[in-house]
Write an enzyme that holds these catalytic residues in place. Structure first.
Site, PDB file in Angstrom:
ATOM      1  N   THR A  26       0.663  -1.333  -0.221  1.00  0.00           N
ATOM      2  CA  THR A  26       0.165  -0.057   0.088  1.00  0.00           C
ATOM      3  C   THR A  26       0.823   1.190  -0.012  1.00  0.00           C
ATOM      4  O   THR A  26       2.100   1.217   0.449  1.00  0.00           O
ATOM      5  CB  THR A  26      -0.800   0.071   1.251  1.00  0.00           C
ATOM      6  OG1 THR A  26      -0.179  -0.057   2.404  1.00  0.00           O
ATOM      7  CG2 THR A  26      -1.922  -1.305   1.307  1.00  0.00           C
ATOM      8  N   GLY A  27       0.478   2.344  -0.498  1.00  0.00           N
ATOM      9  CA  GLY A  27       1.000   3.629  -0.430  1.00  0.00           C
ATOM     10  C   GLY A  27       2.265   3.777  -1.335  1.00  0.00           C
ATOM     11  O   GLY A  27       3.092   4.339  -1.097  1.00  0.00           O
ATOM     12  N   ILE A  34       9.144   5.584  -0.410  1.00  0.00           N
ATOM     13  CA  ILE A  34       9.464   4.395   0.095  1.00  0.00           C
ATOM     14  C   ILE A  34       8.798   3.050  -0.344  1.00  0.00           C
ATOM     15  O   ILE A  34       9.477   2.038  -0.654  1.00  0.00           O
ATOM     16  CB  ILE A  34       9.407   4.215   1.663  1.00  0.00           C
ATOM     17  CG1 ILE A  34      10.233   5.536   2.171  1.00  0.00           C
ATOM     18  CG2 ILE A  34       9.573   2.960   2.401  1.00  0.00           C
ATOM     19  CD1 ILE A  34      10.217   5.639   3.630  1.00  0.00           C
ATOM     20  N   GLY A  35       7.682   3.223  -0.619  1.00  0.00           N
ATOM     21  CA  GLY A  35       6.580   2.085  -1.100  1.00  0.00           C
ATOM     22  C   GLY A  35       7.242   1.776  -2.302  1.00  0.00           C
ATOM     23  O   GLY A  35       7.235   0.609  -2.838  1.00  0.00           O
ATOM     24  N   SER A 170       6.418   5.468  12.876  1.00  0.00           N
ATOM     25  CA  SER A 170       7.322   6.467  13.111  1.00  0.00           C
ATOM     26  C   SER A 170       6.998   6.869  14.653  1.00  0.00           C
ATOM     27  O   SER A 170       6.068   6.509  15.289  1.00  0.00           O
ATOM     28  CB  SER A 170       6.700   7.660  11.968  1.00  0.00           C
ATOM     29  OG  SER A 170       7.187   8.738  12.604  1.00  0.00           O
ATOM     30  N   TYR A 179      -0.521  12.186  13.509  1.00  0.00           N
ATOM     31  CA  TYR A 179       0.468  11.173  12.814  1.00  0.00           C
ATOM     32  C   TYR A 179       1.105  10.507  13.763  1.00  0.00           C
ATOM     33  O   TYR A 179       0.843   8.972  13.634  1.00  0.00           O
ATOM     34  CB  TYR A 179       1.474  11.909  11.951  1.00  0.00           C
ATOM     35  CG  TYR A 179       2.451  11.125  11.209  1.00  0.00           C
ATOM     36  CD1 TYR A 179       1.910  10.214  10.092  1.00  0.00           C
ATOM     37  CD2 TYR A 179       3.627  11.219  11.389  1.00  0.00           C
ATOM     38  CE1 TYR A 179       2.792   9.684   9.450  1.00  0.00           C
ATOM     39  CE2 TYR A 179       4.539  10.276  10.698  1.00  0.00           C
ATOM     40  CZ  TYR A 179       4.081   9.409   9.644  1.00  0.00           C
ATOM     41  OH  TYR A 179       4.942   8.774   9.016  1.00  0.00           O
TER      42      TYR A 179
END
Length: 267
Positions: A26-27, A34-35, A170, A179
């Site tokens: 995903t993403g 990064i994905g 994170s 986040y």
């Protein structure tokens, strides 16, 4: 309105069995992300790839969307012999994870590895975060992670010991409340899967990649992170991708239920 669309970018033909295991990532919305780095690394290691992206998220960010990115990424994966399917999906929609798995299975078959690099990330703190933003962060970062893992567990059909769940997390907190808080919830959900899906022979780990500049870092942040890291550089998508590749390999089976720091020793 939520839209999920899928496109077969297969090098082998829609629905074909290639003999390669299948990773759902995903993403994967931008070539520098990064994905995308993870997808390229796994494709080179012999995996077929299904990946999701959500263009409206990039449109609202400072870096903007990258026209043609999914096609460029798909071609780079096909160059490694991978069959590829792309799915545009708004993971804030609680129905999206099931649809993503439905479309992946229709196009490519059963998923062996689930790698979650999607996120909602908008800087705000305790005093200025809106309820709407807080809820969206938890919907995308935490709830979607749970729902994706749940679908994976319900549908997993590969050989015991081969299944992999990996999420990217994170440790941001100050000035990044929704986040950081939602990523903390993501950690717990992922690590629970290591035990609750043990009967399937599936491993589950969370990776904290540290500071990786994919276009979001102001210069002062870059300089601070470089100074604070013993190696004297920022992380790269390839750094994270190599760790994901190892965890997805047979050799990585014994690493399970862990929160792994891959940040170059950032202080």
């Amino acid at each position: 309105m939520t839209t999920d669309t899928d496109h077969d970018q297969s090098a082998h033909g829609q629905g074909a069995s290639t003999g390669r295991p299948l990773a759902l990532i995903t993403g994967v919305g931008r070539t520098v992300g990064i994905g995308a780095g993870i997808a390229r690394r796994l494709a080179a290691s012999g995996w077929d790839i299904a990946f999701t992206y959500w263009t409206p998220y990039d449109d609202r960010m400072s870096w903007g969307s990258e026209p043609g990115a999914t096609e460029v990424i798909s071609r780079s994966l096909a160059e490694h012999g991978a069959s590829v399917t792309t799915i545009e999906a708004d993971l804030a929609d609680p129905e999206a994870p099931a649809r993503v798995f439905d479309k992946t299975e229709q196009q490519m078959g059963s998923v062996t590895a689930l790698v979650m690099s999607h996120c909602e990330s908008v800087d705000s703190g305790l005093l200025d975060t809106t309820v709407e933003s807080f809820d969206r962060h938890f919907a995308v970062n935490a709830r979607a992670t749970w729902l994706l893992i749940r679908e994976f567990g319900r549908r997993f059909a590969a050989e015991p010991g081969t299944g992999r769940i990996i999420s990217l997390t994170s440790d941001h907190t100050v000035g990044n409340l929704p986040y950081g808080a939602s990523k903390g919830a993501l950690d717990r959900i992922t690590l629970a899967a290591a035990h609750e899906l043990a009967h399937l022979g599936v491993t589950a780990n969370a990776i904290n990649p540290g500071p990786v500049d994919t276009g979001w870092m102001p210069e002062e942040v870059r300089e601070h992170c470089v100074r604070s890291t013993p190696r004297g550089r920022l992380g790269t998508p390839q750094d994270t991708a190599h760790l994901v590749d190892f965890l997805c390999s047979r050799e990585g089976e014994w690493i399970n239920g862990q929160l792994l720091m891959s940040n170059g020793g950032l202080a």
